[in-house]
Design an enzyme around this catalytic site. Sequence first.
Site, PDB file in Angstrom:
ATOM      1  N   THR A  30      19.740 -19.124 -23.093  1.00  0.00           N
ATOM      2  CA  THR A  30      20.471 -18.603 -24.253  1.00  0.00           C
ATOM      3  C   THR A  30      19.565 -17.756 -25.149  1.00  0.00           C
ATOM      4  O   THR A  30      20.017 -16.793 -25.750  1.00  0.00           O
ATOM      5  CB  THR A  30      21.057 -19.776 -25.077  1.00  0.00           C
ATOM      6  N   SER A  84      12.034 -23.002 -30.142  1.00  0.00           N
ATOM      7  CA  SER A  84      12.982 -23.284 -31.226  1.00  0.00           C
ATOM      8  C   SER A  84      13.034 -24.743 -31.642  1.00  0.00           C
ATOM      9  O   SER A  84      12.043 -25.292 -32.085  1.00  0.00           O
ATOM     10  CB  SER A  84      14.364 -22.786 -30.812  1.00  0.00           C
ATOM     11  N   HIS A  85      14.185 -25.372 -31.460  1.00  0.00           N
ATOM     12  CA  HIS A  85      14.371 -26.742 -31.936  1.00  0.00           C
ATOM     13  C   HIS A  85      13.913 -27.777 -30.911  1.00  0.00           C
ATOM     14  O   HIS A  85      14.021 -28.974 -31.159  1.00  0.00           O
ATOM     15  CB  HIS A  85      15.857 -26.966 -32.228  1.00  0.00           C
ATOM     16  N   ASP A 115      14.550 -25.747 -38.555  1.00  0.00           N
ATOM     17  CA  ASP A 115      14.068 -26.213 -37.252  1.00  0.00           C
ATOM     18  C   ASP A 115      12.665 -25.701 -36.925  1.00  0.00           C
ATOM     19  O   ASP A 115      11.980 -25.147 -37.784  1.00  0.00           O
ATOM     20  CB  ASP A 115      15.051 -25.805 -36.149  1.00  0.00           C
ATOM     21  N   ASP A 165      11.339 -23.117 -35.364  1.00  0.00           N
ATOM     22  CA  ASP A 165      10.965 -21.723 -35.624  1.00  0.00           C
ATOM     23  C   ASP A 165      11.681 -21.135 -36.829  1.00  0.00           C
ATOM     24  O   ASP A 165      11.599 -19.923 -37.071  1.00  0.00           O
ATOM     25  CB  ASP A 165      11.219 -20.859 -34.388  1.00  0.00           C
ATOM     26  N   ASP A 224      14.901 -20.741 -37.653  1.00  0.00           N
ATOM     27  CA  ASP A 224      16.143 -19.960 -37.628  1.00  0.00           C
ATOM     28  C   ASP A 224      17.393 -20.818 -37.843  1.00  0.00           C
ATOM     29  O   ASP A 224      18.456 -20.294 -38.133  1.00  0.00           O
ATOM     30  CB  ASP A 224      16.252 -19.091 -36.366  1.00  0.00           C
ATOM     31  N   ARG A 225      17.256 -22.136 -37.694  1.00  0.00           N
ATOM     32  CA  ARG A 225      18.429 -22.995 -37.906  1.00  0.00           C
ATOM     33  C   ARG A 225      18.402 -23.603 -39.307  1.00  0.00           C
ATOM     34  O   ARG A 225      17.346 -23.683 -39.938  1.00  0.00           O
ATOM     35  CB  ARG A 225      18.461 -24.143 -36.894  1.00  0.00           C
ATOM     36  N   GLU A 238      26.931 -19.661 -36.138  1.00  0.00           N
ATOM     37  CA  GLU A 238      27.220 -20.443 -34.947  1.00  0.00           C
ATOM     38  C   GLU A 238      27.247 -21.927 -35.277  1.00  0.00           C
ATOM     39  O   GLU A 238      26.579 -22.373 -36.211  1.00  0.00           O
ATOM     40  CB  GLU A 238      26.130 -20.211 -33.900  1.00  0.00           C
ATOM     41  N   GLU A 239      27.955 -22.658 -34.423  1.00  0.00           N
ATOM     42  CA  GLU A 239      28.051 -24.109 -34.624  1.00  0.00           C
ATOM     43  C   GLU A 239      26.692 -24.787 -34.497  1.00  0.00           C
ATOM     44  O   GLU A 239      26.506 -25.881 -35.002  1.00  0.00           O
ATOM     45  CB  GLU A 239      29.057 -24.721 -33.649  1.00  0.00           C
ATOM     46  N   LYS A 260      19.100 -15.455 -36.575  1.00  0.00           N
ATOM     47  CA  LYS A 260      19.611 -16.374 -37.580  1.00  0.00           C
ATOM     48  C   LYS A 260      18.452 -16.807 -38.477  1.00  0.00           C
ATOM     49  O   LYS A 260      17.298 -16.678 -38.097  1.00  0.00           O
ATOM     50  CB  LYS A 260      20.345 -17.540 -36.954  1.00  0.00           C
TER      51      LYS A 260
END
Length: 543
Positions: free
Chosen positions: A18, A113-114, A277, A279, A281-282, A363-364, A376
């Site tokens: 993704t 990421s996360h 998170d 990096d 972005d969340r 996004e969810e 994001k």
Amino acid sequence: MKTRIVATTPFDDQKPGTAGLRKKVSVFQQTHYLENLIQAIFQTAGDFEGKTIVAGGDGRFYNTEALQTLAEMAAANGVRKLIVGRNGLLSTPAASHLIRHRGAFGGFLLTASHNPGGPDGDFGIKFNTSTGGQASEALMDSLHEATRKLQSYSILDIGRLDLDRPGERKYGPLSVEVVDPVTDYADLMETLFDFDAIRDLFGTGFRMCFDAMNAVTGPYGKEILEKRLGAPAGTVVNGSPLSDFGGLHPDPNPVDAASLVEYMASESAPDFAAASDGDGDRNMILGRGLVISPGDSLAVMAAHADKIPGYRDGLAGVARSMPTSRAVDKVAERLGIRCYETPTGWRFFCNLLEAGLIDLCGEESFGTSSSHAREKDGLWAVLFWLNLQAVTGKDVGEIVHDHWSEFGRHAYCRNDYFIADAERAAAVTARLEKQVESMSGNCFGNLTIDKADSFTYVDPVDGSESRQQGIRVFFVDGSRIIYRLSGTGTSGATLRVYLENYLEDPASHSQDAPSATANLAGVSRDIACIEELTGLSEPTVIV
Ligand code: G16
């Protein structure tokens, strides 16, 4: 100093998911594995000769080693200049901004990421283009093709990079500029939000907790919240980036950030809380005793955008990924603007943002952002909510309950099934793909399927088509179930089942999301024969 051409053999598992390629650290540590991937990017993402690129990561284990290899290969592949965050750190949104701000040819983001970090955790790399956004699907496909054919890579011994000291230095033919990772990003935030109003809010004794989860946003949170906005010291917790995130799973959701949720439910809860998170972005937004679902957060932002300086002129349009709740659709309808529905993956928003069709998207998976970047942006979302509370004088709970009274509530839950055998997981979606055409009219208890399909997206900007992006099942009463396989894991497979129940009656708004979607959860298992095909009778995690 002479470029070495090193003979290698291709790896067959370098297909990006993704968002870039994520694998266990031990996979990246295999001889030639990282080098092959980097060389394939240099071969497929354009002509790097004489160009400037940005590089940085979330500080996880293997970040520094990978950055050193990247610099040696960049020098050998003709790159003129590398802009790197101090100590190799750059949050994903800050990297996206830096690429745009400095007119760079692109950027390498070293992050999973996360996903958990440390020697036994995950590592990852993604390439962003000159727009600051993630490479397109077509580019990812050519990259994958290149990794399957690669026979050699080029590398130059340029000596050890000094990443501690800001400034520009020469390493053979390569210039390396070490920049403060926070400054440009923080300056950008000052142009979007009313810092005076937020400062005044903190001046009234307003208390917040920002949990950086021992990941990259610690320094960003301290500079912006504590230094520039005057929040008390200690507002940022878990604020020093650690290579293993201190053992935390840096994913800001109610399960992995459970301690923050508990804190916000306690007597001593501050007025507001948020987490980001690995990096940066969340984001997860919390009020007292309340976690705001990402779909609601996006909808609230769209409804109130005109109160925030950066968005005062209104929104050209909005977008959400297909599984994200349709709460924002209602707001777009009210505002008379277009709402685009894209597949999961931030890269699908990038064309819409570049073309000026949208200003806000989300996004969810706890991601929201706007036209200020092409990724994001966790802290941006936190500042948006702070600004909103400052100008409305309402707290998070009041804002969201008022929103539900006006638009109705889209109660939302995601059920994740971790399936060790990836083939069994694939069998679930393959069966659904086959049956989807004939589902309409089928009844499950009191729910009747109105229509069902396999989601295909046609990009309105370049006409590219993306098929099989998830199974959508719509019910006559307006509720919805979506099925798709996660594209970010590094072992086994995760079947994601997204449940959405629209509640119009305000009397039903205060129930918790799992209760409001419990009926759909059972039906989702029956429709997809989850237990029969995977052996799992319950989701592994509910977020
Ligand atoms: C990545 C993408 C997001 C996407 C998410 C979905 O997030 O950047 O756009 O929504 O993956 O993950 P999955 O495929 O597991 O459902 P991140 O924060 O991991 O980069």
